[in-house]
Design a protein around this motif. Structure first.
Motif, mmCIF file in Angstrom:
data_model
loop_
_atom_site.group_PDB
_atom_site.id
_atom_site.type_symbol
_atom_site.label_atom_id
_atom_site.label_comp_id
_atom_site.label_asym_id
_atom_site.label_seq_id
_atom_site.Cartn_x
_atom_site.Cartn_y
_atom_site.Cartn_z
ATOM 1 N N PHE A 34 0.432 -0.989 0.013
ATOM 2 C CA PHE A 34 -0.080 0.145 0.213
ATOM 3 C C PHE A 34 1.351 0.603 0.466
ATOM 4 O O PHE A 34 0.458 1.959 -1.067
ATOM 5 C CB PHE A 34 -1.072 0.089 1.334
ATOM 6 N N PHE A 35 1.779 1.496 0.906
ATOM 7 C CA PHE A 35 3.123 2.697 1.201
ATOM 8 C C PHE A 35 3.558 2.247 -0.464
ATOM 9 O O PHE A 35 3.566 3.913 -1.408
ATOM 10 C CB PHE A 35 3.705 2.339 1.903
ATOM 11 N N VAL A 64 6.233 5.940 0.661
ATOM 12 C CA VAL A 64 7.300 5.250 0.498
ATOM 13 C C VAL A 64 7.753 5.227 -0.414
ATOM 14 O O VAL A 64 7.653 4.606 -1.605
ATOM 15 C CB VAL A 64 7.903 3.931 0.863
ATOM 16 N N ALA A 65 9.896 4.971 -0.499
ATOM 17 C CA ALA A 65 9.874 5.484 -2.180
ATOM 18 C C ALA A 65 9.812 3.481 -2.798
ATOM 19 O O ALA A 65 10.541 3.580 -4.208
ATOM 20 C CB ALA A 65 12.069 6.153 -2.338
ATOM 21 N N THR A 66 10.610 2.838 -1.881
ATOM 22 C CA THR A 66 10.916 1.470 -3.120
ATOM 23 C C THR A 66 10.334 0.908 -1.556
ATOM 24 O O THR A 66 10.257 0.285 -0.869
ATOM 25 C CB THR A 66 12.796 1.662 -2.517
ATOM 26 N N LEU A 67 9.933 -0.951 -2.245
ATOM 27 C CA LEU A 67 9.276 -1.709 -1.360
ATOM 28 C C LEU A 67 10.047 -2.002 -0.671
ATOM 29 O O LEU A 67 9.496 -2.447 0.713
ATOM 30 C CB LEU A 67 9.445 -2.821 -2.378
ATOM 31 N N TYR A 123 10.419 -2.368 5.275
ATOM 32 C CA TYR A 123 11.378 -2.320 6.452
ATOM 33 C C TYR A 123 10.456 -0.972 7.288
ATOM 34 O O TYR A 123 10.610 -1.686 8.892
ATOM 35 C CB TYR A 123 12.747 -1.439 6.540
ATOM 36 N N PHE A 124 9.814 -0.334 6.582
ATOM 37 C CA PHE A 124 9.077 0.105 7.769
ATOM 38 C C PHE A 124 8.026 0.675 8.568
ATOM 39 O O PHE A 124 7.595 0.322 9.195
ATOM 40 C CB PHE A 124 8.897 2.113 6.872
ATOM 41 N N ARG A 145 10.459 9.013 9.030
ATOM 42 C CA ARG A 145 11.684 9.490 7.603
ATOM 43 C C ARG A 145 11.494 8.927 6.943
ATOM 44 O O ARG A 145 11.633 9.668 5.577
ATOM 45 C CB ARG A 145 12.949 10.321 8.529
ATOM 46 N N TYR A 146 11.330 8.116 6.718
ATOM 47 C CA TYR A 146 11.060 6.938 4.909
ATOM 48 C C TYR A 146 9.262 7.521 4.603
ATOM 49 O O TYR A 146 9.252 7.014 3.591
ATOM 50 C CB TYR A 146 10.946 5.934 5.893
#
Length: 140
Positions: free
Chosen positions: A74-75, A81-84, A89-90, A103-104
């Motif tokens: 979803f993110f 978020v920039a990358t999978l 991780y986030f 920050r991510y």
């Protein structure tokens, strides 16, 4: 903010349904195993019991992994978020309630990640209660 709350609500409902179905499947597997152990007179500390308990734990990890990855996808899909890899991780640190920092993630989606943390804590608690109850019943 209303959009984020609506999406969060939908994600919570989806993950609770997935979690409930997953725990139901694991409970069914436990009932089958418990019956087999009774019929075969398998002692609680046998190799079979140990492997089954390990499989149960891995099943719980898989269930939580699916839910974490749903949030991660979803993110990424909304560009929060920039990358999978960063999203996984986030999502993992949010779901587990660790939440090092935000920050991510794009600020517009922070509310979804905060609710993911609450959702994750509830689902982790549900899994813990499930596991403790089953292990206690099995006499392990």
């Amino acid at each position: 903010m209303l959009l984020q709350l609506a999406i969060s609500t939908a994600m919570v409902i989806l993950t609770v349904i997935i979690h409930g179905l997953g725990l139901s499947l694991l409970a069914k597997m436990v009932r089958i195993e418990f019956h087999e152990e009774r019929v075969r007179h398998v002692p609680p500390l046998s190799r079979r019991s140990l492997f089954f308990t390990l499989a149960l734990v891995l099943g719980l990890f898989l269930l939580h992994g699916i839910e974490i990855w749903l949030y991660a996808f979803f993110f990424v899909a909304v560009g929060a978020v920039a990358t999978l890899e960063t999203a996984v991780y986030f999502s993992t640190i949010s779901y587990a309630g660790i939440g090092y920092d935000d920050r991510y993630i794009e600020p517009a989606w922070r509310l979804v990640s905060a609710i993911e943390g609450i959702n994750g804590l509830l689902l982790l608690g549900w899994s813990t209660a499930f596991f403790v109850t089953l292990v206690t019943r099995l006499g392990r």
